[in-house]
Design a protein around this motif. Structure first.
Motif, short mmCIF file in Angstrom:
data_model
loop_
_atom_site.label_atom_id
_atom_site.label_comp_id
_atom_site.label_asym_id
_atom_site.label_seq_id
_atom_site.Cartn_x
_atom_site.Cartn_y
_atom_site.Cartn_z
N THR A 238 -3.07 3.68 4.50
CA THR A 238 -2.96 3.61 3.04
C THR A 238 -4.19 4.21 2.35
O THR A 238 -5.31 4.08 2.82
CB THR A 238 -2.78 2.15 2.57
OG1 THR A 238 -3.87 1.37 3.02
CG2 THR A 238 -1.47 1.58 3.09
N THR A 239 -3.92 4.89 1.25
CA THR A 239 -4.99 5.44 0.41
C THR A 239 -5.16 4.60 -0.84
O THR A 239 -6.18 4.71 -1.52
CB THR A 239 -4.69 6.90 0.03
OG1 THR A 239 -3.39 6.96 -0.55
CG2 THR A 239 -4.76 7.80 1.25
N SER A 240 -4.17 3.78 -1.15
CA SER A 240 -4.29 2.81 -2.24
C SER A 240 -3.51 1.56 -1.82
O SER A 240 -2.44 1.66 -1.22
CB SER A 240 -3.76 3.37 -3.56
OG SER A 240 -2.40 3.70 -3.46
N ALA A 241 -4.08 0.41 -2.10
CA ALA A 241 -3.45 -0.85 -1.72
C ALA A 241 -3.90 -1.96 -2.66
O ALA A 241 -4.96 -1.86 -3.29
CB ALA A 241 -3.80 -1.21 -0.28
N GLY B 244 0.79 -1.21 0.00
CA GLY B 244 0.00 0.00 0.00
C GLY B 244 0.83 1.26 0.00
O GLY B 244 2.01 1.25 0.34
N LEU B 245 0.19 2.36 -0.37
CA LEU B 245 0.77 3.70 -0.34
C LEU B 245 -0.15 4.59 0.46
O LEU B 245 -1.37 4.49 0.36
CB LEU B 245 0.85 4.27 -1.76
CG LEU B 245 2.16 4.19 -2.51
CD1 LEU B 245 1.95 4.61 -3.95
CD2 LEU B 245 3.24 4.96 -1.86
N GLY B 246 0.42 5.47 1.28
CA GLY B 246 -0.42 6.36 2.06
C GLY B 246 0.40 7.36 2.85
O GLY B 246 1.47 7.80 2.41
N THR B 247 -0.10 7.71 4.04
CA THR B 247 0.58 8.68 4.89
C THR B 247 0.81 8.08 6.28
O THR B 247 -0.01 7.30 6.77
CB THR B 247 -0.26 9.96 5.05
OG1 THR B 247 -1.56 9.61 5.50
CG2 THR B 247 -0.36 10.72 3.74
N PRO B 248 1.96 8.43 6.90
CA PRO B 248 2.23 7.93 8.24
C PRO B 248 1.16 8.39 9.23
O PRO B 248 0.67 9.51 9.15
CB PRO B 248 3.59 8.54 8.59
CG PRO B 248 4.20 8.92 7.28
CD PRO B 248 3.04 9.27 6.40
#
Length: 145
Positions: free
Chosen positions: A99-102, A88-92
């Motif tokens: 995650t905002t996308s996974a 996933g990608l996101g913010t700490p």
């Protein structure tokens, strides 16, 4: 009035009403193009995901641009190299990564996640999707501007 008279007057009435319209002029709008930079920095995220667990890595994007995340390898004792993992990608967020996308991914050479981000701090997260029977070692590559 007869139908002929009405038929003759109708086009004239429409024409007259169209000529008396006060059009409001529209103002011009300006569109500003946002530059999206290609990845120029590569970071390597290596670690171990425990059974039922996750691991994440924070990185900084310096300008508007494309971020690519690639799960390059998975392994370990009792873990096949073809094991599926969550990526996933996101913010700490505190001690994790929201995650905002996974997606579920196997290791490969092509990016599995690609997104465009503005400058800021972001994170990549790898996690067990429920199929690990032993801790998995991994390597993730993060390319960003």
């Amino acid at each position: 009035m007869t139908r002929r008279t009405l038929a003759a007057l109708l086009p004239l009435t429409l024409l007259a009403s169209a000529c008396n319209k006060n059009e409001t002029p529209t103002s011009a709008t300006t569109t500003t193009a946002v530059t999206v930079a290609a990845p120029t920095t590569t970071e390597h995220f290596l670690g171990t995901v425990p059974v039922g667990g996750s691991s994440f890595y924070a990185f900084t994007v310096g300008e508007n641009g494309t971020v690519n995340v690639t799960l390059t390898s998975v392994g370990g004792a009792g873990v096949p190299t073809s094991a599926w993992m969550g990526l996933g990608l996101g913010t700490p967020s505190a001690e994790d990564c929201t995650t905002t996308s996974a997606l579920n991914a196997q290791s490969g050479a092509s990016p599995q996640l690609t997104a465009t981000y503005t400058p800021g701090i972001y994170c990549a997260r790898i996690y067990d999707i429920g199929n690990l029977f032993a801790p998995a070692t991994f390597a993730v590559t993060i390319d960003h501007p």
